[in-house]
Structures are given as C-alpha cells and as structure tokens.
Design an enzyme around this catalytic site. Structure first.
Site, PDB file in Angstrom:
ATOM      1  N   TYR A 150      49.201  18.985  73.230  1.00  0.00           N
ATOM      2  CA  TYR A 150      48.211  19.851  72.588  1.00  0.00           C
ATOM      3  C   TYR A 150      46.950  19.946  73.444  1.00  0.00           C
ATOM      4  CZ  TYR A 150      44.833  21.139  68.845  1.00  0.00           C
ATOM      5  OH  TYR A 150      43.857  21.719  68.075  1.00  0.00           O
ATOM      6  N   GLN A 187      45.938  27.823  71.115  1.00  0.00           N
ATOM      7  CA  GLN A 187      46.954  26.776  71.004  1.00  0.00           C
ATOM      8  C   GLN A 187      47.403  26.614  69.553  1.00  0.00           C
ATOM      9  OE1 GLN A 187      48.819  24.992  72.901  1.00  0.00           O
ATOM     10  NE2 GLN A 187      49.594  23.553  71.379  1.00  0.00           N
ATOM     11  N   GLU A 188      46.458  26.745  68.644  1.00  0.00           N
ATOM     12  CA  GLU A 188      46.772  26.569  67.224  1.00  0.00           C
ATOM     13  C   GLU A 188      47.592  27.731  66.666  1.00  0.00           C
ATOM     14  OE1 GLU A 188      46.390  24.153  65.224  1.00  0.00           O
ATOM     15  OE2 GLU A 188      44.811  22.835  65.986  1.00  0.00           O
ATOM     16  N   SER A 189      47.184  28.963  66.963  1.00  0.00           N
ATOM     17  CA  SER A 189      47.766  30.104  66.242  1.00  0.00           C
ATOM     18  C   SER A 189      48.102  31.303  67.118  1.00  0.00           C
ATOM     19  CB  SER A 189      46.771  30.577  65.180  1.00  0.00           C
ATOM     20  OG  SER A 189      45.614  31.120  65.809  1.00  0.00           O
TER      21      SER A 189
END
Length: 487
Positions: free
Chosen positions: A446, A319-321
C-alpha cells in the site's frame, strides 16, 4: 623563520662531530617541514576555512531536481549529509551535462562532482573516484512496439548515447566486437533527454542506468528494457587528482559511518526502495487517470490537504479508490478515500459518497495519524508510518516497530520496519504482539504504491516548471532578437 635560522647557525658552529652533524640534519628537516604548509591537508583545510563545499551536480531525477521551491534528489541529500558531516555550507553548481562540469572540477571551481557517475577510463586518467556507495546496471532500452533485441548484434537501428558519459565509453570499448553496430553521439543532450527522444520516436535505442530507469519508467511506461549491457557498475563521486588525500580520507570515514549507521540504506530506500517493481498496465492507467480524472478533484485535494502535500493525499486516494467516489470494498469501506463508517462519523463526514466530504474526512484522519508519529522519526519517514497506520491501524504499526527493535533493526526507520511488517501474518510473531494478526505485507505494498504515484505527480509538476522555464527563455530570445533587428 629568522629565529629558526639563527638557531640552525648556532647548531652548526657548536657541534662538529659526525654524530652531531647527523642530529643537525634531522633537526633541519623537521624545521623545514614545520615551515611548509601541509599539502596532504590543504584541500580539506581550504574547505573548512571557506566554510563552504562547492559541488558540481547533475540535474536529473535521481541526482538533483527542484520540486516547486524545494531541492531534492538522492545525490543532493547525500551531499547534504556530507556537508553536515564536515560542518560546512553547500554551494551547488548544477548542470544538465557532465561535459560542462568536468572542466570546473579540473580547474578547482568545484571541490567534488556528483550525479550518478560510474568509472570510465578517460575520467580515471584525470580525476580520482571516491569510495563507491551504490551498485547499478546499464541496460539497452527502446520504445515498446518494436521487436525486442536480445543482444547488440540484433539492434536493427543506431544506438544513441550522450557524449562524455560512461554509456559512450562502454560502446567504444565493445565497438570492435560488433562491426555492424551503429553508434550515434548526442553532443548536446543528456541521458534523460535521450530517453525522451526514445519516447517521441526520434531515437531508436539508448543505454540507461538501472536506478534512473526505474524512476523514469513511472513517467514513460512505454520504455522497455531490451537487455543488460553491464551487470554491475559502482557509483562514485569525482575528486580532483591533485595528490591531496585529505578530502578522499574524510570521504572514506563519511561513507563508512553512513553504512554502519544505516543512513545510506535509508536514503537509498527513500528514493529507490519503492520503485523496484514495475507494472506497465497500472502505470499506464494511472497516467491516463491523471489526465482525465484528477482534474475533477484536484482543487479539493489542495484545499483540504492542510500541511500535507496535496499530491501525497491524491496519490493515497488513487491507491484507495482509483479516484472513484462510489468505490466500495468487501469490508464496507466506501468513497474516494475509502473511509469506514466509524471513521466517517468521527470526522463529521455526512455522506461517504460525497467526494468533497470524503476527501476532507480522509485528510483530517491522515493528519491525525501523522501527529501520533514520534517526533524523533525523520520527516522523510513520517508519512510512510502514517499511511501504513491508515491501512492497518496504528496499533499494528507499533507492534511492527517493537518487533523490529527485538530483531535488531531501527524502529524509527521505515526501511527497517517495512521488512518486519509482513511477519505480523505469522503466528509465532503476532501471538507475542499487543494487537495480534495483521496483513502487514499489504500495508507495505500500500505504502510503496502510494510513493510511486506520488513520485509521478511530483515529476509532472517538475516537468511543467521546466517546460515553462524553457518557453520563457525562448520567448526572451525572440524578444531580444526583435529588439536587435529594430536597432
């Protein structure tokens, strides 16, 4: 009983008037009732006496599955709550096919049958339904790539359903309306196996329950919805229709309390609250990344996860990168776990572009946030609060919890707090909070995305275990056959 019979004889000899004879009859009825067991409470008393609730349950992604060594599933957890309500143990009798469990309910081998069951005419003739606890719909589905039909009349190939299911009975009930409809019955397959057949092309169309479909499409994104065949169906448990009201009565109380306390909504959110929105492109990209990119970093996720499930850490990193060790955001966070410069420094990350070091630092940070979550918050909800804090800061999450409490919700339940987090964008709410404005809606998205990615990784492991078990059984069968031939 002997003493009661002597008492009755004395009454007969002593009283002769009509009034006393009537009194004697009433007394006799009360005494006879006292000598007989109470059928109305027989089932519940039997369960309490044995201290075990025997449950027939279906193996499927929504009801019951075993993740590594831990049983899980919406129906499993609901049954667990019911057993705690009764203060008894659970004995699970699982199966992939409802046709195997129905006879067990009929002959008393199991006390209840659960597994995402909807009312059907044939079941209603033999069994009793518990109060409903979840509404779903039924949809005709197919594999992406063919023309989408809009009704039963437009189906250009047979529709396949499992035997003795509500899908089968639905098709039977409308067969006369569609004389050209071709129905095929899969006697030895369950609805999820048929969905896999849709994916491999051996089946053209089938019917799927909406709550199950929303989960399965995370693993099989090419399954497409054609149209809805039943808009509203209620899920219930099945009980033996033996004129015993005791178990049914306690289920009314149980589901009533689950609704009033909010536990039923929280349980529904735990399994289905994050899967409502489906993004075909994103799901396909994630599945591709699992195959091609995750193997590069999997060992580090496992090593540095500590007491966190490594799959949750991996899902967060995606999800972050998208597992890009050189990722950079406009705000300056960098790396595979997207750490800020101060956070990286705090946890000893020398280079945010070093994927191993970045994963280690991100894991330490997430575990630190988990320790800040109050102990009274459920273990099921703790990760979502911590992830939200990773995204927008623990202070803003605390503001949302206080706001939730003021608005009448439960600040310890993620299902309530996630509904109030977006309010931190609105001045009339955030001006009264300690930490002010926050993009609370982004934190909700998120967490929801991470939960979906995590579910997919869990399913992949579960599928691998099932495939290994099937292969082992086939191998055992081959070896047994060789032994028999040798003899």
């Amino acid at each position: 009983m002997k003493e009661k019979n002597q008492t009755l004889s004395a009454l007969i000899c002593t009283f002769k008037s009509a009034q006393t004879r009537l009194l004697w009859v009433v007394s006799l009825l009360f005494l006879l009732a006292a000598c007989q067991p109470s059928d109305k409470n027989a089932k519940l008393q039997q369960i309490k006496k044995a201290n075990v609730l025997k449950v027939g349950i279906l193996f499927n992604p929504t009801s019951y599955y075993v993740d590594i060594d831990t049983p899980a599933g919406f129906e499993h957890d609901l049954v667990q709550n019911f057993a705690e309500y009764l203060d008894v143990e659970i004995e699970l009798i699982p199966s992939y096919h409802v046709s195997e469990l129905l006879p067990k309910l009929e002959n008393g081998t199991v006390d209840i049958l659960v597994g995402g069951l909807t009312p059907t005419k044939s079941r209603s003739e033999k069994f009793r339904y518990s109060p409903p606890y979840l509404n779903i719909s039924q949809k005709v589905v197919f594999k992406q790539g063919r023309k989408r039909p809009n009704s039963m009349e437009e189906l250009d190939a047979p529709i396949t359903v499992a035997a003795q299911t509500s899908h089968y009975e639905k098709l039977l009930s409308i067969a006369d309306e569609y004389p050209n409809l071709k129905i095929e019955i899969a006697e030895n397959s369950d609805p999820n196996e048929i969905l896999e057949m849709v994916m491999d092309g051996s089946v053209d169309y089938t019917i799927a329950d909406s709550h199950n479909l929303s989960i399965v499409r995370r693993y099989f994104p090419d399954i497409s919805v054609a149209f809805t065949v039943e808009k509203k169906q209620q899920l219930s448990w099945l009980l033996n229709d033996n004129h015993d009201d005791s178990l049914y009565a306690v289920l009314i109380d149980f589901f009533g309390e689950m609704n009033v306390s909010g536990e039923l909504v929280a349980l529904e959110d735990r399994y289905f609250g994050h899967v409502e929105k489906f993004n075909y492109v994103d799901t396909r990209l994630f599945m591709r990344a699992v195959d091609k990119v995750l193997p590069k970093y999997k060992d580090w996720f496992e090593v540095y996860a500590g007491d966190i499930d490594w799959r949750l850490l991996a899902a967060q990193s995606y999800q972050e990168s998208h597992w890009d060790p050189k990722a950079r955001s406009p705000t300056g966070v960098r790396g595979i776990m997207m750490l800020t410069q101060p956070t990286a420094k705090q946890f000893g990350v020398e280079s945010r572009l070093d994927p191993e070091d970045n994963i280690r630092g991100g894991s330490v940070y997430l575990r630190k946030l988990l320790k800040r979550i109050p102990d009274r918050i459920s273990e099921h909800d703790r990760p979502w609060f911590a992830l939200a804090a990773y995204n927008i800061g623990w202070g803003h999450v605390q503001d949302a919890r206080r706001l939730t409490s003021k608005l009448g919700g439960n600040p310890d339940k993620w299902v309530d707090v996630k509904n109030q987090l977006p309010l931190l964008r609105q001045k009339r709410y955030y001006k009264k909070t300690r930490y002010g404005f926050a993009r609370g809606d982004e934190a909700v998205n998120y967490v929801s995305n991470i939960r979906r990615y995590y579910d997919t990784l869990v399913w992949i492991d579960q599928k691998a275990i099932e495939d290994e078990s099937i292969a082992s059984k086939k191998n055992d069968a081959v070896q047994e056959n060789k032994i028999q031939q040798a003899l």
